[in-house]
Write a protein that holds these residues in place. Structure first.
Motif, PDB file in Angstrom:
ATOM      1  N   SER A 177       0.335   3.383  11.988  1.00 15.57           N
ATOM      2  CA  SER A 177      -0.822   2.614  11.527  1.00 15.57           C
ATOM      3  C   SER A 177      -0.411   1.737  10.349  1.00 15.57           C
ATOM      4  O   SER A 177       0.669   1.894   9.790  1.00 15.57           O
ATOM      5  CB  SER A 177      -1.955   3.555  11.107  1.00 15.57           C
ATOM      6  N   ASN A 178      -1.281   0.800   9.996  1.00 18.22           N
ATOM      7  CA  ASN A 178      -1.093   0.022   8.759  1.00 18.22           C
ATOM      8  C   ASN A 178      -2.404   0.081   7.971  1.00 18.22           C
ATOM      9  O   ASN A 178      -3.064  -0.915   7.722  1.00 18.22           O
ATOM     10  CB  ASN A 178      -0.652  -1.419   9.045  1.00 18.22           C
ATOM     11  N   ASP A 179      -2.742   1.292   7.573  1.00 22.09           N
ATOM     12  CA  ASP A 179      -4.041   1.621   6.999  1.00 22.09           C
ATOM     13  C   ASP A 179      -4.448   0.693   5.854  1.00 22.09           C
ATOM     14  O   ASP A 179      -3.668   0.416   4.941  1.00 22.09           O
ATOM     15  CB  ASP A 179      -4.042   3.065   6.499  1.00 22.09           C
ATOM     16  N   ALA A 180      -5.702   0.254   5.935  1.00 25.63           N
ATOM     17  CA  ALA A 180      -6.269  -0.649   4.936  1.00 25.63           C
ATOM     18  C   ALA A 180      -7.113   0.133   3.931  1.00 25.63           C
ATOM     19  O   ALA A 180      -7.890   1.014   4.309  1.00 25.63           O
ATOM     20  CB  ALA A 180      -7.138  -1.707   5.625  1.00 25.63           C
ATOM     21  N   TYR A 181      -6.970  -0.218   2.660  1.00 26.83           N
ATOM     22  CA  TYR A 181      -7.794   0.354   1.591  1.00 26.83           C
ATOM     23  C   TYR A 181      -8.532  -0.790   0.914  1.00 26.83           C
ATOM     24  O   TYR A 181      -7.911  -1.673   0.312  1.00 26.83           O
ATOM     25  CB  TYR A 181      -6.929   1.152   0.605  1.00 26.83           C
ATOM     26  N   MET A 182      -9.852  -0.768   1.042  1.00 22.74           N
ATOM     27  CA  MET A 182     -10.701  -1.825   0.513  1.00 22.74           C
ATOM     28  C   MET A 182     -11.148  -1.480  -0.904  1.00 22.74           C
ATOM     29  O   MET A 182     -11.619  -0.368  -1.162  1.00 22.74           O
ATOM     30  CB  MET A 182     -11.936  -2.004   1.403  1.00 22.74           C
ATOM     31  N   VAL A 183     -11.033  -2.432  -1.801  1.00 23.04           N
ATOM     32  CA  VAL A 183     -11.520  -2.280  -3.171  1.00 23.04           C
ATOM     33  C   VAL A 183     -12.655  -3.276  -3.357  1.00 23.04           C
ATOM     34  O   VAL A 183     -12.432  -4.495  -3.389  1.00 23.04           O
ATOM     35  CB  VAL A 183     -10.395  -2.524  -4.194  1.00 23.04           C
ATOM     36  N   LEU A 184     -13.877  -2.764  -3.475  1.00 23.38           N
ATOM     37  CA  LEU A 184     -15.062  -3.613  -3.570  1.00 23.38           C
ATOM     38  C   LEU A 184     -15.393  -3.934  -5.024  1.00 23.38           C
ATOM     39  O   LEU A 184     -14.838  -3.351  -5.965  1.00 23.38           O
ATOM     40  CB  LEU A 184     -16.232  -2.933  -2.866  1.00 23.38           C
ATOM     41  N   ALA A 185     -16.343  -4.838  -5.215  1.00 24.36           N
ATOM     42  CA  ALA A 185     -16.604  -5.394  -6.539  1.00 24.36           C
ATOM     43  C   ALA A 185     -17.094  -4.362  -7.546  1.00 24.36           C
ATOM     44  O   ALA A 185     -16.879  -4.526  -8.758  1.00 24.36           O
ATOM     45  CB  ALA A 185     -17.618  -6.536  -6.426  1.00 24.36           C
ATOM     46  N   ASP A 186     -17.753  -3.309  -7.072  1.00 30.53           N
ATOM     47  CA  ASP A 186     -18.298  -2.307  -7.994  1.00 30.53           C
ATOM     48  C   ASP A 186     -17.406  -1.076  -8.108  1.00 30.53           C
ATOM     49  O   ASP A 186     -17.838  -0.018  -8.590  1.00 30.53           O
ATOM     50  CB  ASP A 186     -19.710  -1.897  -7.565  1.00 30.53           C
TER      51      ASP A 186
ATOM     52  N   ASN B   9       5.680  10.623  -0.359  1.00 30.28           N
ATOM     53  CA  ASN B   9       6.676  10.834   0.699  1.00 30.28           C
ATOM     54  C   ASN B   9       7.532   9.585   0.895  1.00 30.28           C
ATOM     55  O   ASN B   9       7.958   9.271   1.999  1.00 30.28           O
ATOM     56  CB  ASN B   9       6.005  11.246   2.012  1.00 30.28           C
ATOM     57  N   SER B  10       7.747   8.876  -0.209  1.00 23.11           N
ATOM     58  CA  SER B  10       8.512   7.626  -0.199  1.00 23.11           C
ATOM     59  C   SER B  10       7.910   6.596   0.747  1.00 23.11           C
ATOM     60  O   SER B  10       8.615   5.740   1.303  1.00 23.11           O
ATOM     61  CB  SER B  10       9.986   7.892   0.158  1.00 23.11           C
TER      62      SER B  10
ATOM     63  N   LEU C 218      16.262   3.100   9.240  1.00 20.22           N
ATOM     64  CA  LEU C 218      14.872   2.938   8.803  1.00 20.22           C
ATOM     65  C   LEU C 218      14.791   1.990   7.609  1.00 20.22           C
ATOM     66  O   LEU C 218      13.874   1.175   7.507  1.00 20.22           O
ATOM     67  CB  LEU C 218      14.277   4.298   8.444  1.00 20.22           C
ATOM     68  N   ARG C 219      15.762   2.093   6.722  1.00 23.71           N
ATOM     69  CA  ARG C 219      15.803   1.174   5.580  1.00 23.71           C
ATOM     70  C   ARG C 219      16.057  -0.249   6.047  1.00 23.71           C
ATOM     71  O   ARG C 219      15.442  -1.205   5.547  1.00 23.71           O
ATOM     72  CB  ARG C 219      16.871   1.619   4.577  1.00 23.71           C
ATOM     73  N   GLU C 220      16.939  -0.408   7.009  1.00 30.86           N
ATOM     74  CA  GLU C 220      17.226  -1.742   7.539  1.00 30.86           C
ATOM     75  C   GLU C 220      15.987  -2.369   8.172  1.00 30.86           C
ATOM     76  O   GLU C 220      15.708  -3.560   7.978  1.00 30.86           O
ATOM     77  CB  GLU C 220      18.361  -1.656   8.561  1.00 30.86           C
ATOM     78  N   THR C 221      15.244  -1.550   8.920  1.00 28.04           N
ATOM     79  CA  THR C 221      14.024  -2.046   9.560  1.00 28.04           C
ATOM     80  C   THR C 221      13.000  -2.479   8.522  1.00 28.04           C
ATOM     81  O   THR C 221      12.390  -3.548   8.628  1.00 28.04           O
ATOM     82  CB  THR C 221      13.426  -0.963  10.466  1.00 28.04           C
ATOM     83  N   LEU C 222      12.804  -1.655   7.490  1.00 27.73           N
ATOM     84  CA  LEU C 222      11.831  -1.975   6.448  1.00 27.73           C
ATOM     85  C   LEU C 222      12.227  -3.261   5.720  1.00 27.73           C
ATOM     86  O   LEU C 222      11.376  -4.133   5.491  1.00 27.73           O
ATOM     87  CB  LEU C 222      11.725  -0.816   5.461  1.00 27.73           C
ATOM     88  N   HIS C 223      13.485  -3.377   5.376  1.00 29.34           N
ATOM     89  CA  HIS C 223      13.923  -4.583   4.650  1.00 29.34           C
ATOM     90  C   HIS C 223      13.764  -5.823   5.523  1.00 29.34           C
ATOM     91  O   HIS C 223      13.377  -6.899   5.020  1.00 29.34           O
ATOM     92  CB  HIS C 223      15.375  -4.428   4.204  1.00 29.34           C
TER      93      HIS C 223
ATOM     94  N   GLU D  36       3.518  -1.800  10.918  1.00 34.10           N
ATOM     95  CA  GLU D  36       3.521  -0.669  10.007  1.00 34.10           C
ATOM     96  C   GLU D  36       4.752  -0.731   9.127  1.00 34.10           C
ATOM     97  O   GLU D  36       5.871  -0.803   9.622  1.00 34.10           O
ATOM     98  CB  GLU D  36       3.513   0.652  10.781  1.00 34.10           C
ATOM     99  N   LEU D  37       4.549  -0.722   7.813  1.00 30.56           N
ATOM    100  CA  LEU D  37       5.648  -0.711   6.856  1.00 30.56           C
ATOM    101  C   LEU D  37       5.881   0.741   6.446  1.00 30.56           C
ATOM    102  O   LEU D  37       5.125   1.297   5.648  1.00 30.56           O
ATOM    103  CB  LEU D  37       5.319  -1.578   5.641  1.00 30.56           C
ATOM    104  N   PHE D  38       6.948   1.347   6.994  1.00 36.01           N
ATOM    105  CA  PHE D  38       7.174   2.776   6.796  1.00 36.01           C
ATOM    106  C   PHE D  38       8.127   2.990   5.627  1.00 36.01           C
ATOM    107  O   PHE D  38       9.295   3.344   5.793  1.00 36.01           O
ATOM    108  CB  PHE D  38       7.727   3.393   8.082  1.00 36.01           C
ATOM    109  N   GLY D  39       7.600   2.738   4.450  1.00 38.67           N
ATOM    110  CA  GLY D  39       8.362   2.857   3.221  1.00 38.67           C
ATOM    111  C   GLY D  39       7.537   2.313   2.076  1.00 38.67           C
ATOM    112  O   GLY D  39       6.396   1.872   2.257  1.00 38.67           O
ATOM    113  N   PRO D  40       8.069   2.315   0.853  1.00 38.30           N
ATOM    114  CA  PRO D  40       7.265   2.015  -0.342  1.00 38.30           C
ATOM    115  C   PRO D  40       7.015   0.519  -0.554  1.00 38.30           C
ATOM    116  O   PRO D  40       7.357  -0.044  -1.594  1.00 38.30           O
ATOM    117  CB  PRO D  40       8.105   2.612  -1.467  1.00 38.30           C
ATOM    118  N   VAL D  41       6.403  -0.124   0.443  1.00 41.14           N
ATOM    119  CA  VAL D  41       6.094  -1.551   0.369  1.00 41.14           C
ATOM    120  C   VAL D  41       4.587  -1.729   0.488  1.00 41.14           C
ATOM    121  O   VAL D  41       3.988  -1.316   1.486  1.00 41.14           O
ATOM    122  CB  VAL D  41       6.816  -2.340   1.469  1.00 41.14           C
ATOM    123  N   ALA D  42       3.972  -2.346  -0.511  1.00 44.48           N
ATOM    124  CA  ALA D  42       2.528  -2.563  -0.534  1.00 44.48           C
ATOM    125  C   ALA D  42       2.210  -4.009  -0.191  1.00 44.48           C
ATOM    126  O   ALA D  42       2.849  -4.930  -0.701  1.00 44.48           O
ATOM    127  CB  ALA D  42       1.967  -2.221  -1.912  1.00 44.48           C
ATOM    128  N   ALA D  43       1.209  -4.217   0.662  1.00 44.33           N
ATOM    129  CA  ALA D  43       0.757  -5.557   1.050  1.00 44.33           C
ATOM    130  C   ALA D  43      -0.608  -5.801   0.422  1.00 44.33           C
ATOM    131  O   ALA D  43      -1.586  -5.125   0.754  1.00 44.33           O
ATOM    132  CB  ALA D  43       0.674  -5.667   2.575  1.00 44.33           C
TER     133      ALA D  43
END
Length: 458
Positions: free
Chosen positions: A233-242, A259-260, A311-316, A361-368
């Protein structure tokens, strides 16, 4: 000469152990032995099965330190995080033992002209194909449900954690589980695919990539076998105005680097409304920048290595493709030198549809990080994904956030004002390309059973 597989310490790149792959004949013999064990195990009273499951949980707790060290050595999990995974596994055993009678007990329903008996009978041998990222939990969550229900279980674990697979097999037997009810297959993918068609295998469950899910699901369908798929998955976390921004940032950071970052239900896409974007972005980037990777055997390390070099190569590659498509790298994004398969915490901004960071899916410590105008756009962007496993909503209006989670978020699981992973009491699973079927909360115990109707006239 039999083929072998060499496990490698991901923090150092040094070899650990070498394993000999089973021949087809040995693998077939394991299936036959599992079927014979099932014929006896299915007749074991549910209360007795439950007590063995409870003892498995007790032994898991007693060996917690040993298992944590094994996880760190084989797949690089920071040693401080191993206890959480192990505790969840023990809790799954407790929950299954405590609730098996109510989940699997017979039901009675009247019908015109008689009485109906609904009974949940075990199917037989269930093949589990499991990944490396939670090397104990991925096994326990399907195996304990199936074993409690009276099935026999085969485990084809990811080869880089075969040490964990064999350690669990020994522990299950020590707890009193008859030999053959849980057994390990040291096989490659082609051998495992062939075993799905074995006439003694009655079901298959896989946790893995969408590509693996398609292959296993297709083979199971071809063979008319029940399957459960828990995919990426590429789970989304929504941050709303309040939202409470400090709390949202703290939870989002934890949800991304735990878990890295190698977690199917990790927080991956952060969708922030314009009104609070700048504040969230500044605090989020500051906290991410403070996290450095390090020796996973050090109790103070928050971020360990990725589990394998590929796995590192794929993420990069995903990071580089996103940047080439117009994303801005605000933090990290460079392959480090030195031994091991480490990757720095990375923050990508200006993410847009079509980019790897949006679609994959970014399977490593990369935030979008994604900026949106308002709540309506946040919901639309969150659902603009072929995946649907988990996600989250941060808002000061908890009832409103709960309504969004319940009615508008197209995923199997949603967090409200927090970041929680799997819970023994609650169902776990997704929709769309994240798979189908459910585990935990009693639901897993009913996935691989024959729900049988007995109609009694009179």
């Amino acid at each position: 000469m039999a083929a072998t597989y060499q496990t490698v310490n991901p923090a150092t790149g040094e070899p650990i152990s070498s394993y000999e792959l089973m021949s087809d004949a040995i693998a077939d013999a394991r299936v036959e032995a599992a079927h014979r064990a099932f014929e006896q195990w299915r007749t074991t009273p549910l209360a007795e099965r439950s007590e063995i499951v409870r003892r498995i949980g007790t032994l898991i707790r007693e060996r917690s330190d040993d298992f944590a060290r094994l996880m760190t050595r084989e797949m690089g999990k920071p040693i401080a995080q191993g206890g959480g995974e192990i505790g969840l596994c023990a809790a799954i055993c407790d929950y299954s033992a405590d609730n098996a009678a109510s989940v699997l007990g017979d039901e009675q329903r009247a019908f015109d002209g008689g009485q109906g008996l609904i009974t949940y009978q075990p199917l037989g041998v269930i093949l589990g194909i499991q990944p490396w990222n939670f090397p104990m939990y991925q096994v326990v969550r399907y195996a304990i449900a199936c074993i409690t229900a009276g099935n026999a279980v085969l485990l084809k674990h990811a080869p880089n954690v075969w040490g964990m697979a064999l350690a669990l097999e020994a522990l299950f037997i020590e707890a009193g589980l008859p030999e053959g009810v849980f057994s390990v297959l040291l096989t490659d993918n082609a051998q495992t695919e062939r075993l799905i068609g074995h006439d003694k295998v009655r079901g298959v469950t896989l946790t893995g990539s969408t590509a693996a899910g398609r292959a296993v699901g297709a083979k199971a369908g071809e063979c008319l076998k029940k399957s459960v798929l828990e995919l990426g998955s590429n789970d989304a976390y929504m941050v709303l105005a309040d939202a409470d921004i400090d709390a949202a940032v703290a939870n989002c950071v934890q949800g991304r680097i735990y878990n890295s970052g190698q977690t199917c239900i990790a927080a991956k896409r952060f969708i922030v409304v314009d009104a609070v974007y700048d504040e969230f972005r500044a605090k989020f980037a500051e906290q991410l920048a403070a996290i450095e990777y390090g020796d996973p055997t050090d109790p103070n390390t928050q971020l360990g290595p990725l589990a394998r070099a590929d796995l590192r190569e794929t993420l990069h590659d995903q990071v580089m493709r996103s940047i080439a498509a117009g994303a801005r790298c605000a933090l990290g994004g460079e392959l480090p030198e030195g031994p091991g398969f480490f990757y720095p915490v990375t923050l990508l901004e200006d993410i847009a549809p079509g980019m790897a960071a949006w679609e994959e899916e970014l399977f490593g410590p990369v935030a979008a990080l994604i900026r949106v105008a308002d709540e309506a756009e946040a919901i639309r962007v969150a659902n603009d994904s072929r995946f649907g496993l988990g996600g989250g909503v941060f808002s000061g209006d908890t009832p409103r956030a709960t309504a969004i989670a319940r009615d508008l978020f197209d995923t199997g699981m949603v967090n409200v004002n927090g970041y929680n992973m799997a819970q023994a009491e609650l169902p776990f699973g997704g929709v769309k390309d994240s798979g189908y079927g459910r585990e935990h909360g009693g639901f897993g115990m009913r996935e691989f059973v024959n729900i049988k109707s007995v109609m009694i006239a009179g």
